[in-house]
Design a protein around this motif. Structure first.
Motif, PDB file in Angstrom:
ATOM      1  N   LYS A   8      10.671  41.515  35.050  1.00 55.81           N
ATOM      2  CA  LYS A   8      12.073  41.169  35.262  1.00 55.81           C
ATOM      3  C   LYS A   8      12.471  41.447  36.714  1.00 55.81           C
ATOM      4  O   LYS A   8      11.943  42.363  37.349  1.00 55.81           O
ATOM      5  CB  LYS A   8      12.977  41.969  34.325  1.00 55.81           C
ATOM      6  N   LYS A   9      13.447  40.685  37.202  1.00 58.23           N
ATOM      7  CA  LYS A   9      13.984  40.930  38.537  1.00 58.23           C
ATOM      8  C   LYS A   9      15.257  41.749  38.396  1.00 58.23           C
ATOM      9  O   LYS A   9      16.174  41.368  37.663  1.00 58.23           O
ATOM     10  CB  LYS A   9      14.271  39.624  39.266  1.00 58.23           C
ATOM     11  N   VAL A  10      15.315  42.876  39.116  1.00 56.25           N
ATOM     12  CA  VAL A  10      16.361  43.873  38.879  1.00 56.25           C
ATOM     13  C   VAL A  10      17.088  44.230  40.162  1.00 56.25           C
ATOM     14  O   VAL A  10      16.468  44.447  41.213  1.00 56.25           O
ATOM     15  CB  VAL A  10      15.748  45.162  38.278  1.00 56.25           C
ATOM     16  N   GLY A  11      18.417  44.321  40.079  1.00 56.23           N
ATOM     17  CA  GLY A  11      19.235  44.877  41.144  1.00 56.23           C
ATOM     18  C   GLY A  11      19.748  46.243  40.714  1.00 56.23           C
ATOM     19  O   GLY A  11      19.859  46.518  39.519  1.00 56.23           O
ATOM     20  N   MET A  12      20.048  47.109  41.673  1.00 53.48           N
ATOM     21  CA  MET A  12      20.432  48.475  41.326  1.00 53.48           C
ATOM     22  C   MET A  12      21.465  48.995  42.319  1.00 53.48           C
ATOM     23  O   MET A  12      21.364  48.740  43.520  1.00 53.48           O
ATOM     24  CB  MET A  12      19.194  49.375  41.310  1.00 53.48           C
ATOM     25  N   ALA A  68      20.437  36.126  44.268  1.00 52.60           N
ATOM     26  CA  ALA A  68      19.017  36.394  44.538  1.00 52.60           C
ATOM     27  C   ALA A  68      18.152  36.195  43.300  1.00 52.60           C
ATOM     28  O   ALA A  68      16.925  36.351  43.363  1.00 52.60           O
ATOM     29  CB  ALA A  68      18.851  37.819  45.073  1.00 52.60           C
ATOM     30  N   GLY A  69      18.783  35.881  42.177  1.00 52.52           N
ATOM     31  CA  GLY A  69      18.024  35.627  40.953  1.00 52.52           C
ATOM     32  C   GLY A  69      17.774  36.848  40.091  1.00 52.52           C
ATOM     33  O   GLY A  69      16.905  36.814  39.202  1.00 52.52           O
ATOM     34  N   CYS A  70      18.533  37.924  40.331  1.00 49.72           N
ATOM     35  CA  CYS A  70      18.360  39.117  39.491  1.00 49.72           C
ATOM     36  C   CYS A  70      18.782  38.802  38.049  1.00 49.72           C
ATOM     37  O   CYS A  70      19.827  38.203  37.811  1.00 49.72           O
ATOM     38  CB  CYS A  70      19.184  40.285  40.033  1.00 49.72           C
ATOM     39  N   GLN A  71      17.956  39.245  37.119  1.00 52.42           N
ATOM     40  CA  GLN A  71      18.267  39.065  35.696  1.00 52.42           C
ATOM     41  C   GLN A  71      18.998  40.270  35.123  1.00 52.42           C
ATOM     42  O   GLN A  71      19.707  40.158  34.131  1.00 52.42           O
ATOM     43  CB  GLN A  71      16.965  38.841  34.922  1.00 52.42           C
ATOM     44  N   TYR A  72      18.787  41.431  35.760  1.00 49.90           N
ATOM     45  CA  TYR A  72      19.387  42.682  35.299  1.00 49.90           C
ATOM     46  C   TYR A  72      20.062  43.382  36.475  1.00 49.90           C
ATOM     47  O   TYR A  72      19.585  43.294  37.611  1.00 49.90           O
ATOM     48  CB  TYR A  72      18.321  43.625  34.725  1.00 49.90           C
ATOM     49  N   VAL A  73      21.135  44.101  36.190  1.00 48.06           N
ATOM     50  CA  VAL A  73      21.747  44.976  37.174  1.00 48.06           C
ATOM     51  C   VAL A  73      21.916  46.355  36.544  1.00 48.06           C
ATOM     52  O   VAL A  73      22.435  46.490  35.427  1.00 48.06           O
ATOM     53  CB  VAL A  73      23.104  44.439  37.677  1.00 48.06           C
TER      54      VAL A  73
END
Length: 493
Positions: free
Chosen positions: A130-134, A169-174
Motif C-alpha cells: 500500500k502507498k501511505v502518507g503520515m 501523490a496516490g496515497c491509499q492510506y493516511v
C-alpha cells in the motif's frame, strides 16, 4: 468562489459588506494576506490577529471572519462566527476539496506511543504493497519527502494541504497522530477518520497554554472515538472506560496484554531477543473471535513497544491486511530516533533514542537491561536554558543504571556545554558510577564505538530524530544516526 460559498455549513452573522465578494483562498497569517483571500482572525495565547484587520485590509483583503466585536475597516465584508478556528478548519477542508475522503484514514492518539505505533502501521501497510502518507511528531511524510511540522497535529489549513498532496501523490492510506491539543484547538474539526486508535493516557501536557487538569486532558483524548467509524482501544489502560464512554463509533475493538480483561486481540509470550543484526522482541497475538494465533517478531526493543505493536497489528487485522504483511512489517520496522537500532553486530549494539528527561531515560535503561548486555553504556547531555533539575536527575539516573556514561553536548543553546556537564556530574559522581566527559558530541559517539567491548549495548540519547545541534543560537546539521554510520565506516567496524 464567492465569500458566501466559503461559509457553507457554518453559522455566522453578517456584520457588514457584500458576501458576493470573490475569494480564491483562506489565510490566517497576516503575512500571507493578499487580494483575493479571506482573512480569518484568531486569538492565540500570545497574539490576537483581530488587531491586524486594518493592516490586512490595507493589503487589499476584502473579506474577513471574526469571532468577537472589533473596530471594522471600511469597504470590506465581515462575518462573525462563534469560533474562528472551527471556521478555519471547515473552510480549509472546502479549499482543498475534502481530500481525506479520497483515502482510508487512521487517527492515533495517546500520551505515549503515537509516533512509534504509526510507524509500525506504516511498515505493515507498505509491506502489503500500500502507498501511505503520515503526519505526526517527526513531520509529514508524503511520497518519500518529509515536511517538518511545528506541532504533532498541524494547524487545520496545513493538515488539509498535506491530505491534498497525499491524495494527489496516490496515497491509499493516511496515518495521523491526533494530539489532545490539536482537538482542543479545533485543528481536526470536521474530520471523520475511518479508524481511530488509542494507545494510553497518563498525566501530561497540563499547564499554561495546554490543559487545565487531567480531566480536561482525558476528555479531549476521548473525543477521537466520536470522530471515527471504527475504534481500536488499549484495554489495559486504567482509564479505558472513560476513554470509550462517550464513543459514537460504529465498531470498537480492543487489544491488550492482560488475558483477564478479554481483549479482542491478546498479546502474550513476550521474549527479549538480542542477536547480531536483530535486537527486539518475540510475542504471540491471539484473536478472541477465531482463536487464531500469530507468532510475531518486533524489530524494536522493549515490552512497552509490544503494546504499540499490538495496536498496529490489531488495526491491520481489523482492516483485513494479510498476516504475512503484519509479520514482515513489524520485524523490519524502524522509527527514526525512537529505540532506533543504528548498528548491531557481535561487537556491540547501538541504540538511538529521544529520551531527554529522567523518566524516559530510566525507562529506556531499564528496558535495555532486560537484554543482559555485557556493559550498558549511555552517551548523553542535557539541553541548555532549560530546567536544571532535568540535568541533575539525568545525571543521577545515569550513574545508578548505566555501567558507563559519556557526558557530552546536547542542544546547549546559550549555555556553555562544560557548565551543563558540570551540573550533570554533580549528581552522577555521588552515585559512584563510572563516567567520562567528552564535550564534542561527535567525538563522544566515536569514542563509544571505538572503545566498545564485545556484548556492549550503547544508548545515545537526548536528541533522537533531531537533525540539528543548537549552540549559541545557531543550528547546524547533526543527526546521531549519521554520526554512528560515519564512525562505523571510519573505524572499520
Amino acid at each position: 468562489m464567492k465569500f458566501s460559498d466559503w461559509l457553507q455549513g457554518l453559522e455566522y452573522e453578517v456584520l457588514q459588506g457584500d458576501l458576493n465578494t470573490e475569494a480564491e483562498d483562506v489565510v490566517y497569517d497576516s503575512r500571507k494576506a493578499v487580494p483575493g483571500t479571506i482573512f480569518v482572525c484568531m486569538k492565540g495565547s500570545r497574539i490576537d490577529s483581530h488587531g491586524f484587520m486594518a493592516d490586512v485590509a490595507a493589503q487589499g483583503v476584502k473579506a474577513f471572519v471574526v469571532e468577537r466585536e472589533t473596530e471594522l475597516p471600511e469597504g470590506v465584508a465581515v462575518v462573525k462566527v462563534k469560533n474562528s478556528r472551527h471556521a478555519l478548519a471547515m473552510m480549509s477542508a472546502l479549499r482543498f476539496g475534502n481530500p481525506i475522503r479520497r483515502m482510508i484514514s487512521v487517527g492515533v492518539t495517546g500520551t505515549k506511543g503515537k509516533t512509534t505505533a504509526t510507524h509500525m502501521m506504516k511498515a505493515i501497510l507498505e509491506a502489503a504493497g500500500k502507498k501511505v502518507g503520515m503526519i505526526g511528531t517527526t513531520g509529514a511524510v508524503i511520497d518519500g519527502h518529509i515536511y517538518p511540522t511545528l506541532n504533532t497535529t498541524p494547524e487545520s489549513y496545513q493538515l488539509q494541504e498535506y491530505f491534498y498532496k497525499m491524495a494527489e501523490a496516490g496515497c491509499q492510506y493516511v496515518l495521523m497522530e491526533v494530539s489532545s491539543q490539536g482537538i482542543k484547538m479545533h485543528r481536526t474539526d470536521g474530520l471523520m477518520f475511518d479508524y481511530g486508535v488509542f494507545t494510553n493516557i497518563t498525566p501530561d501536557h497540563i499547564g499554561p497554554d495546554e490543559h487545565a487538569d487531567f480531566e480536561e486532558y482525558l476528555y479531549y483524548k476521548s473525543r477521537l472515538f466520536t470522530m471515527c467509524r471504527t475504534g481500536i482501544a488499549n484495554r489495559d489502560d486504567e482509564h479505558f472506560d472513560a476513554i470509550v464512554g462517550d464513543r459514537t463509533c460504529e465498531r470498537l475493538f480492543t487489544y491488550g496484554l492482560r488475558e483477564e480483561l478479554k481483549p479482542d486481540y491478546l498479546g502474550g509470550g513476550v521474549k527479549f531477543v538480542s542477536e547480531p543484526g536483530f535486537v527486539g522482541t518475540e510475542f504471540a497475538l491471539t484473536e478472541k473471535s477465531g482463536g487464531k494465533a500469530l507468532d510475531l517478531r518486533l524489530g524494536i526493543p522493549g515490552e512497552f513497544n509490544v503494546s504499540n505493536a499490538l495496536a498496529a497489528a490489531s488495526l491491520c487485522l481489523a482492516m483485513g491486511i494479510p498476516e504475512e504483511a503484519i509479520r514482515r512489517g513489524l520485524e523490519t520496522v524502524r522509527v527514526n530516533g525512537r529505540m532506533e537500532i543504528a548498528y548491531s553486530s557481535e561487537r556491540c549494539t547501538v541504540i538511538i533514542d529521544y529520551a531527554h528527561n529522567a523518566v524516559s531515560m530510566e525507562s529506556l535503561l531499564e528496558t535495555l537491561r532486560a537484554y543482559h548486555p555485557k556493559r550498558l553504556v549511555c552517551v548523553f547531555g542535557s539541553g541548555g536554558n532549560r530546567s536544571k533539575e532535568r540535568r541533575y536527575s539525568m545525571g543521577e539516573i545515569g550513574g545508578k543504571m548505566a555501567d558507563f556514561c559519556i557526558l557530552t553536548a546536547d542542544n546547549s543553546r546559550y549555555e556553555r556545554t562544560e557548565d551543563i556537564i558540570a551540573d550533570i556530574r554533580s549528581r552522577l559522581e555521588p552515585t559512584g558510577g563510572a563516567f567520562l566527559e567528552i564535550p564534542d558530541r561527535r567525538e563522544a559517539i566515536y569514542y563509544s564505538l571505538s572503545h566498545a567491548q564485545p556484548g556492549d549495548m550503547i544508548a545515545i540519547i537526548g536528541k533522537g530524530h533531531e537533525d540539528y545541534q543548537e549552540i549559541n543560537g545557531v543550528r547546524t546539521h547533526f543527526l546521531d544516526r549519521e554520526v554512528v554510520e560515519d564512525a562505523v565506516r571510519d573505524l572499520g567496524l
